[in-house]
Design an enzyme around this catalytic site. Structure first.
Site: not given
Ligand code: IMP
Length: 190
Positions: A50-51, A105-106, A109, A159-160, A166, A172
């Site tokens: 949803k991000g 993508e939001d 990470d 963490f934002v 969210d 959100r």
């Molecule tokens: P990844 O698979 O570790 O790259 O994570 C991606 C997902 O983790 C993103 O689409 C977010 O939903 C969540 N995420 C990672 N860092 C943050 C943050 O700082 N705030 C909120 N959601 C996060």
């Protein structure tokens, strides 16, 4: 809700300015729409739920080129499962064939979510596949993923929340991106 925020990292105005810049760059790159798609079909923008929703809504309205959009949703491994276990909860409505795809993508990470999506879409043999992420946390990367357009690189390991991001499904709808006060962070959530 704003009283839960310790500090704003990117204001609503900064985000809007950056979205417009990203859109100009994307328009330049895709200007002749369907450059690579053998049938000349318009770009297909794929938002990750949803991000990416607020970012996607602002970005597509700034893209003055013919495009279609669709959404995918993946399960979050953050709720107790391991990073390897990314599952597609909602797939694209239609087969894509050889089209130009832009994933929105939001935040990237560890990279696990994006890698899973990229593998799934790459297997469908699109004409091209690019990624646009509003935020990037390069220092947290566990798997290498290509990110073609980045809104902002987060300068530190924070963490934002806000603008689609969210914590336990909340925040959100904030128009800016900020950091929560420690008293609103509960162990095991987010
Ligand atoms: P990844 O698979 O570790 O790259 O994570 C991606 C997902 O983790 C993103 O689409 C977010 O939903 C969540 N995420 C990672 N860092 C943050 C943050 O700082 N705030 C909120 N959601 C996060």
């Amino acid at each position: 809700m704003r009283e839960h925020i310790e500090r704003v990292i990117f204001s609503a105005e900064e985000i809007q300015r950056r979205v417009q810049e990203l859109a100009r760059q994307i328009v330049r790159d895709y200007q002749n729409g369907g450059k690579r798609d053998p049938y000349g079909r318009p770009l297909l923008v794929v938002g990750l739920l949803k991000g990416a929703m607020p970012f996607m809504a602002d970005l597509v309205r700034a893209l003055d080129i013919p495009l279609e959009y669709d959404f995918m949703a993946v399960s979050s491994y953050r709720n107790g499962t391991s990073p390897g276990e990314v599952r597609i909860l909602k797939d694209l409505d239609r087969a894509i064939g050889r089209r130009d795809l832009l994933i929105v993508e939001d935040i990237v990470d560890t990279g696990h979510t994006l890698r899973h999506i990229l593998r799934s879409l790459q297997a469908r043999e699109p004409a091209s596949l690019r990624v646009c992420a509003l935020l990037d946390k390069p220092h947290r990367r566990e798997v290498e993923v290509p990110v073609d357009y980045v809104g902002f690189v987060l300068p530190e390991n924070v963490f934002v929340v806000g603008y689609g991001l969210d914590y336990g499904e909340l925040y959100r709808n904030l128009p800016f991106i900020g950091v929560l006060k420690p008293e609103y962070l509960r162990e095991g959530q987010g």
